[in-house]
Design a protein around this motif. Sequence first.
Motif, short mmCIF file in Angstrom:
data_model
loop_
_atom_site.label_atom_id
_atom_site.label_comp_id
_atom_site.label_asym_id
_atom_site.label_seq_id
_atom_site.Cartn_x
_atom_site.Cartn_y
_atom_site.Cartn_z
N SER A 2 -3.55 17.52 19.67
CA SER A 2 -4.34 16.45 19.06
C SER A 2 -3.39 15.39 18.52
CB SER A 2 -5.20 17.06 17.95
OG SER A 2 -5.74 16.05 17.16
N HIS A 3 -3.41 14.22 19.11
CA HIS A 3 -2.44 13.19 18.70
C HIS A 3 -2.98 11.81 19.00
CE1 HIS A 3 -1.34 12.36 22.86
NE2 HIS A 3 -1.48 13.66 23.05
N ARG A 4 -2.30 10.81 18.43
CA ARG A 4 -2.68 9.42 18.71
C ARG A 4 -1.45 8.54 18.63
NH1 ARG A 4 -4.72 9.95 13.15
NH2 ARG A 4 -3.87 8.29 11.86
N PRO A 5 -1.44 7.42 19.33
CA PRO A 5 -0.29 6.52 19.26
C PRO A 5 -0.23 5.86 17.90
CG PRO A 5 -2.06 5.53 20.55
CD PRO A 5 -2.50 6.92 20.22
N LEU A 6 0.99 5.65 17.41
CA LEU A 6 1.16 4.93 16.14
C LEU A 6 1.86 3.61 16.41
CD1 LEU A 6 2.30 7.79 13.70
CD2 LEU A 6 0.05 6.72 13.86
N THR A 7 1.16 2.52 16.14
CA THR A 7 1.72 1.19 16.34
C THR A 7 2.06 0.58 15.00
OG1 THR A 7 -0.44 0.17 16.12
CG2 THR A 7 0.19 0.90 18.32
N LEU A 8 2.70 -0.59 15.03
CA LEU A 8 2.98 -1.30 13.78
C LEU A 8 1.68 -1.53 13.02
CD1 LEU A 8 5.69 -3.86 14.98
CD2 LEU A 8 6.02 -1.86 13.51
N ASP A 9 0.61 -1.86 13.73
CA ASP A 9 -0.66 -2.10 13.06
C ASP A 9 -1.21 -0.84 12.39
OD1 ASP A 9 -0.97 -4.74 13.32
OD2 ASP A 9 -2.40 -4.68 14.97
N ALA A 31 5.11 -5.37 -9.58
CA ALA A 31 4.75 -6.79 -9.50
C ALA A 31 4.56 -7.19 -8.04
CB ALA A 31 5.82 -7.64 -10.16
N LEU A 32 5.46 -6.73 -7.17
CA LEU A 32 5.34 -7.05 -5.74
C LEU A 32 4.05 -6.47 -5.16
CD1 LEU A 32 9.05 -6.53 -4.63
CD2 LEU A 32 7.81 -8.69 -4.66
N ASP A 33 3.71 -5.26 -5.56
CA ASP A 33 2.44 -4.65 -5.10
C ASP A 33 1.27 -5.56 -5.45
OD1 ASP A 33 3.71 -2.38 -4.14
OD2 ASP A 33 3.09 -1.06 -5.77
N ARG A 34 1.28 -6.07 -6.67
CA ARG A 34 0.19 -6.94 -7.12
C ARG A 34 0.17 -8.25 -6.32
NH1 ARG A 34 -3.04 -5.60 -10.98
NH2 ARG A 34 -2.47 -3.76 -12.17
N LEU A 35 1.34 -8.82 -6.13
CA LEU A 35 1.42 -10.11 -5.44
C LEU A 35 0.98 -10.00 -3.98
CD1 LEU A 35 4.78 -11.30 -6.97
CD2 LEU A 35 2.52 -12.29 -7.41
N LYS A 36 1.21 -8.83 -3.41
CA LYS A 36 0.94 -8.65 -1.98
C LYS A 36 -0.54 -8.83 -1.66
CE LYS A 36 3.18 -5.82 1.47
NZ LYS A 36 3.93 -4.59 1.75
N THR A 37 -1.41 -8.24 -2.46
CA THR A 37 -2.83 -8.37 -2.14
C THR A 37 -3.29 -9.81 -2.29
OG1 THR A 37 -3.43 -7.77 -4.41
CG2 THR A 37 -3.40 -6.01 -2.77
N THR A 38 -2.73 -10.51 -3.26
CA THR A 38 -3.09 -11.91 -3.44
C THR A 38 -2.63 -12.74 -2.25
OG1 THR A 38 -3.08 -11.80 -5.83
CG2 THR A 38 -2.67 -13.96 -4.87
N ALA A 39 -1.39 -12.52 -1.89
CA ALA A 39 -0.84 -13.27 -0.76
C ALA A 39 -1.67 -13.03 0.50
CB ALA A 39 0.61 -12.86 -0.52
N GLU A 40 -2.06 -11.78 0.70
CA GLU A 40 -2.80 -11.42 1.89
C GLU A 40 -4.16 -12.09 1.95
OE1 GLU A 40 -3.17 -7.23 2.29
OE2 GLU A 40 -3.81 -7.36 4.38
N SER A 41 -4.86 -12.08 0.82
CA SER A 41 -6.21 -12.64 0.81
C SER A 41 -6.20 -14.15 0.88
CB SER A 41 -6.95 -12.22 -0.46
OG SER A 41 -7.02 -10.83 -0.55
N HIS A 42 -5.11 -14.75 0.43
CA HIS A 42 -5.10 -16.20 0.30
C HIS A 42 -4.12 -16.89 1.22
CE1 HIS A 42 -7.31 -14.73 -3.10
NE2 HIS A 42 -7.93 -15.87 -3.06
N PHE A 73 3.22 -14.92 11.05
CA PHE A 73 2.00 -15.72 11.18
C PHE A 73 1.58 -15.80 12.65
CE2 PHE A 73 3.17 -17.02 6.87
CZ PHE A 73 1.93 -17.06 6.24
N ASP A 74 2.55 -15.93 13.51
CA ASP A 74 2.24 -16.00 14.95
C ASP A 74 1.58 -14.70 15.43
OD1 ASP A 74 3.29 -18.49 14.98
OD2 ASP A 74 5.14 -17.98 16.04
N ARG A 75 1.98 -13.58 14.83
CA ARG A 75 1.38 -12.30 15.22
C ARG A 75 0.01 -12.07 14.57
NH1 ARG A 75 6.07 -9.70 13.61
NH2 ARG A 75 4.88 -8.46 12.13
N GLY A 76 -0.48 -13.07 13.83
CA GLY A 76 -1.82 -12.96 13.25
C GLY A 76 -1.84 -12.50 11.81
N LYS A 77 -0.66 -12.19 11.26
CA LYS A 77 -0.60 -11.82 9.86
C LYS A 77 -0.84 -13.06 9.02
CE LYS A 77 0.70 -7.49 10.41
NZ LYS A 77 -0.06 -6.33 9.88
N LYS A 78 -1.40 -12.88 7.87
CA LYS A 78 -1.81 -14.04 7.09
C LYS A 78 -0.95 -14.29 5.86
CE LYS A 78 -6.60 -14.07 8.46
NZ LYS A 78 -7.98 -13.75 8.11
#
Lengths: 341, 341, 341, 341
Positions: free
Chosen positions: C48-55, D149-160, D209-214
Motif C-alpha cells: 500500500s503506497h502512494r507517490p509523494l510530490t512536492l505538493d 513568528a515565521l509560522d504566523r507570518l506564513k499563513t498571512t503571506a499565503e492568504s494575501h 509564483f510561476d509554479r502557482g504558489k501565492k
Amino acid sequence: MRIGVLTSGGDCPGLNAVIRSVVHRGVADHGDEIIGFEDGWRGLLEGSHRPLTLDSVSGILAQGGTILGSTRVQPSHLRDGVARAKKYCEDLGLDGIIPIGGEGTLKAARLLSDGGLPIVGVPKTIDNDIACTDVTFGFDTAVSVATEALDRLKTTAESHQRVMVVELMGRHTGWIALHAGMAAGAHAIVVPERPFNIEKVTEVVRERFDRGKKFAIVVCAEGAKPEPDTMHWEAGTTDIYGHERFTGVATQLSRELEHRLGKEARPVILGHVQRGGTPTAYDRVLATRFGWHAVEAVHKGAFGHITALQGTDINLVPLADAVADLKTVPAERYAEAETVI
Amino acid sequence: MRIGVLTSGGDCPGLNAVIRSVVHRGVADHGDEIIGFEDGWRGLLEGSHRPLTLDSVSGILAQGGTILGSTRVQPSHLRDGVARAKKYCEDLGLDGIIPIGGEGTLKAARLLSDGGLPIVGVPKTIDNDIACTDVTFGFDTAVSVATEALDRLKTTAESHQRVMVVELMGRHTGWIALHAGMAAGAHAIVVPERPFNIEKVTEVVRERFDRGKKFAIVVCAEGAKPEPDTMHWEAGTTDIYGHERFTGVATQLSRELEHRLGKEARPVILGHVQRGGTPTAYDRVLATRFGWHAVEAVHKGAFGHITALQGTDINLVPLADAVADLKTVPAERYAEAETVI
Amino acid sequence: MRIGVLTSGGDCPGLNAVIRSVVHRGVADHGDEIIGFEDGWRGLLEGSHRPLTLDSVSGILAQGGTILGSTRVQPSHLRDGVARAKKYCEDLGLDGIIPIGGEGTLKAARLLSDGGLPIVGVPKTIDNDIACTDVTFGFDTAVSVATEALDRLKTTAESHQRVMVVELMGRHTGWIALHAGMAAGAHAIVVPERPFNIEKVTEVVRERFDRGKKFAIVVCAEGAKPEPDTMHWEAGTTDIYGHERFTGVATQLSRELEHRLGKEARPVILGHVQRGGTPTAYDRVLATRFGWHAVEAVHKGAFGHITALQGTDINLVPLADAVADLKTVPAERYAEAETVI
Amino acid sequence: MRIGVLTSGGDCPGLNAVIRSVVHRGVADHGDEIIGFEDGWRGLLEGSHRPLTLDSVSGILAQGGTILGSTRVQPSHLRDGVARAKKYCEDLGLDGIIPIGGEGTLKAARLLSDGGLPIVGVPKTIDNDIACTDVTFGFDTAVSVATEALDRLKTTAESHQRVMVVELMGRHTGWIALHAGMAAGAHAIVVPERPFNIEKVTEVVRERFDRGKKFAIVVCAEGAKPEPDTMHWEAGTTDIYGHERFTGVATQLSRELEHRLGKEARPVILGHVQRGGTPTAYDRVLATRFGWHAVEAVHKGAFGHITALQGTDINLVPLADAVADLKTVPAERYAEAETVI
C-alpha cells in the motif's frame, strides 16, 4: 483609606494580577494603604497580614499562583469567626475588604458582609460557574491550556487511528469542556449538566470511522456521568490508606468505547495543569480591571457587591445574586458545538 | 439552501474557523450547499468559486489565513459591480451570502445589501474597531501575540537599563495597545484617539528612573501622534522607487525619549506577526459561534445584518449600525490602564 | 532514483518534517521519485503506497503526526515477510528505503537490511533512548511540553502548599523526566534506571517544608519503581473487560508521600500530550537534516545505516550499533540535576 | 570556597539559570559562598557586589534577564582595571570568578585570566558564534521565538499573496536565520557570511509564483548584504539628533523585490523580542549544566577555561581557543537548507 485584600480557594491564573491592580489603584492613585491577609480567610481570622506596597507587587502581573497564599476554610469555622473578624477588622481600621475567590469564598464573603463587614468581592473561577458576570479571569487560561493539549492530541490520534477521551476540569459545569471542545473541534463533548447517552457517543464515533475518518476526540468534563443504567459505572472505592480511589470519566468512557467499537481508545486526564501558571492576556486584562473597580467600589462605599463583567463594562452586582445559583451551560450553547451528547 | 461565503480584507486569525463553522452548520445540520468565493469580493464579481464540503474544511479550524484567499477591492469597482454581482448570485441560485470582513468589507456588504442581495455579514478585525459587537475574533490573538512579545522585552529592558518603545498595530484606534499594554504592565501607552504629550511621557519614564527602577516599557499604537508643535515629527518621504518611507511612531518616540532622558531607548516594531497564525481558543470559539449564527440568520431570512457578540449572546445587528462609526477607546478605559498619556 | 519512505511506531513530533525533507531533497535536488508506504511496515508488506510530490508535502513541516500513517507490526509478522518485502521492493524498482522509527522499527529495519534490502534508517524517539545519536527529534518537543506543564503546576503547588507528583513518559529510561525536571527545577526526580528509595524522596520533601518552603515538585518517569520491599507497590489488576488496570507511579507515590508527610500530595499524569503536536524549532531542524542526509546516504549506497547526530554533524552509523543497547541516563548526569533520588 | 559570578553583555535567555545553578551547586553541595557582582564587569571594577544565597536565586530559573544586571564596558576601561580587579578579588578572598558572557566578555575574561585572576568563563550568545562549543544557551530560545513568528507570518503571506521579508538577529553570522529559516520552511535565506545575489533571490521567488504558489518567505540575518554593485544599497545616514538612521536589510530587500517582481513585499523586523524572556527547556538545561560544571572547574583549579558543550558532554576549553575565531555557518550547512542564496 485602609483596604484589606485576600485570596481564597483553589488556584486560578490572574489572582496576582488582581492583587497588583488593587495595590496600584489604591496606593498610587488614591494614596490608600493596602494590607494583604495571608492564606485566605485564615489570615483574617487569625490576624496574619502584611502591608502591600508598590514594590511588593512588582513583577507579579504575569505570575501564576498568589503571593498571599490561599487555604480552604470550613464554613463552620468561618461562621463562628464573624464577630472576631469584625473586631479584628475594626482594630486594624479597615475601610474595606476585598476577598478574591470562587463560589465558596463569595458565600463566606456574604456571611461577613451580612455581619457588617465592608466587603467588595472579586469573583474567581476557572470553571466559569459564577452567575451575574459574563465570565471571570482564569477561565480563558484554563480553556487555552486545554485547547493546546487537544491540538497536540489530535495529530497523534489521527496518525495512529485512535479514539482519545480527554478529561477536563469541571465537576458541576461543562464550560471548559464546551469551549475547549469547540476551539479544538472535538467530535463529542460530555458535560455534567446532561447525563450522556453512551449509545449516542458510540454512534457519533462509529459514524466518523464509517465515513473513513481514522480518529475521534471525545472531551469530557470531570463531572460528566452516563444516563442511569445505560453502562457499567463504577463508584469510588477506598485504598489501603483510606484514600478514595476514583476511576474518572475518561478512563471509564474510554474502556467502554474500546469495548463497543473494537478500536483503541485512550484516556488523557489533563488535571491541575489547567488551573495554574501564567494567565492569558485576556485574563490579565480582566483581573486588572476587576481589581481597579473593586478599589473604586470601596471608595464609593458600595459594599456587599462583587465586580462583574457585563458586555464590555465592569459593573457591581449584589453578593446575594452572585451566589444564588451556579451558572450552568444553557441548552442553546450545546447546539453551537454540534457535538454535545 | 445554497449559501455563498467569502473572506475579504487583511488577514485575521479565525477566518478559517468561521468558514468551517458555516460549512458544518450548513451542510451537516441543514443539508445546505455551501459555495466559497475566491479572493474576496473578486470571486463574487468575477465568478470564481468552488463548492465547500465537510472534507474541504477538515483540519482548518486552528489554521491562520483563509483557504478562500482574500484581496482588497476598490469601492468604486464594487459600486459598478452591484448589478453584476446580483445577476451572478441569481444565476447561482444563492439564498444567502456571508461575507467575512472588516469595516471596508462591511461597507461593501451594505452596498450590496441595499442593492438587494441577501447578505449576512460576519465582522472581522484584529483592531476591535467595529461598533455594535463587544469584540470580534482576531483581536484576542493579536493582543496575545503582542503581550507575549512585551513579556519578553520586559526582562531585557530590566536587565539592561533601557527604555523600550514598542509599536503595535492600530492606525485609527488604540485597542491592541491598550489591552496588551495592560496585560503586560506597560508604563505608558499612547494611542491614536488622543495625541500624546511628549512632556508627560518623558515625565512618567523619568519618575520611574528617579524611583530607582531601571527600565520602562512604552507601548504605542502605530497611529499615535504627538500633540501639534510639541516635538519634531517627520512626515513620510519618498524613496527612489516612489515607495513612501515612513518613520514610525516608535522610532521617532524612542529617539526623542533618548534625547530628553539621556537613557538608551530602543524601538521595536512588532508588525504583521500580530495578524497571522493560529487563533487563540477565545477567537476560535467566537469565530465558530459567528459562523453558526450567520447560517441561522440566512435560514431565517434576516438579511442586512451582521452577527455581533453582546455579553455572552450572539445577536444580529443591522449592517447600517455596524458601519456607522468606528469604535474608539472610551475615556474611562484609559483610567483603568493608569498609564495612558 | 526511486526511494520509498515509511513511518512506524508511536507518534513523534517531526515525522512529517523528515518526510518533507526526503521529498524536497530527493525530488527538487536529485530528480528522484519518492514513494510513501502507508501505515508503516504494513504498507511495505501489503503493497500500500502512494507517490509523494512536492505538493503532497506542502505545509506539513510544522504539523504533528505523520501523513503516511503508522501502525505497529508484530516482529514475527515482519520476519515472515522479508522475502515478500524484498520481492515487492524489486518489483517497484526501489533504489532505497527510508524507514523512520524507534527502537522496534530499527530492529525490523536491520532484519530487512540483513535480508538484502537497501535500507537507510532515520531514528525517532521521544524517549531519547537510541544509542549512537546524541539525540533524536521528538525528544526536545516532549521535554518542552512537559516543562511548560511543570511551570504551570509549580505556581499552584506554591500557593496551595502541596506536593505535586508529576508522571512523565519514559518506560525504560528517564531522559524526559531528567531534562524536564532540570528545566523546571523539580525537587526530586525518579527514573527507571535506578529504583528509588522512598525514605530519601520523603526526606528531600520534608527538608524543604522544614526550611519553610511550602511546596515540592516530584517528577517521575512512568517506568520508575521503588527499591524492593520498601513501600507498598501494586501490580496491575484486570477490570471487567479484561483491560489491565494499572495504578501508575505518580498515583502510588503521591499516596505514599501524603501518608508519610501528612501533607496534601497530588498526582498529575501528563500522558500523550507529550508525544503529539507541532514540533519545536529544534526538532524541525534536526528532522529536516536527518531527511536530507538519509537521501544522500541512499545516493551513496550507504545502506544498513541510520542517520545520527554527533555534536553538530549528521553522521551515518551502522544499524547494528544503533539497536545493540538502549541508551540509559548515565550516573554523572544525575549529579547535575542534584535531585535525582 | 568563595566564588564570584557576573553577567556581562546583551540579554540572553538562560543567564539566571546559570546563576541559580552556580549557587545551588556551590552553596548546597560544596558549602561555598557565592558573591554576585552587579552590572557585569563594572561590579568587579567598582566593587559593587552582594552575597547570593539559595533564597536569592529562588524562582529565577525560568526568568529572562539577569538578577545581577549587565552593562557593556569599554575594553580600554577594563585593560586599565586588571590590577585593580586583582587587588579587589584578593581583598574579597575569591577562589574563583565565573563571568557569563559573549565574545566580548570572554575576551575581557582572557585579559583578566592572563593577568592572574582565577577565571572560569561560561559562554553566552544568542548568535551561536562562539567557537569550541557546539552551541550555547540563548540560541535555542532565539530560534524558537523567530520560528513562531515565521509560522504566523506564513499563513498571512499565503492568504494575501505577498512576499514577506523577515529580518532576524545576526550581525556577523547567520545561525539564527539558518535555523529559524529551516524550521519554518523559508523559501530563501540570506546571511552575512555570503553576500547575496539579488538576481538569484528574485529568481527563487519568481519561480514559486510561476509554479502557482501565492507567497514567499525570505529570511535575512540583519548583517546580510548584497554582492557589491548588484543593487542599490543605502549606507546609514544621520538624523537631527545625530542618531544613525539605518535602513535595514529587510526594508531594502523588500523594496527591491517589490520593484523587480511587481508583487507586494513587506518587511518585518523582529528585533529584541528574540533575545529576551523565558528560556526554552533546552536552554535551561544547558545553562544549568554550564553553571554546575563551572563550579566544578573552580574546585579543580581549572582556570583560564570556558565550559563547552561537545556532543552530550560539558568539557572545559581554553579561553584562548574560545575567542580566537568567530564561528560562522559552514558551507555544507547551507546545502541542507536548500534555499540559502
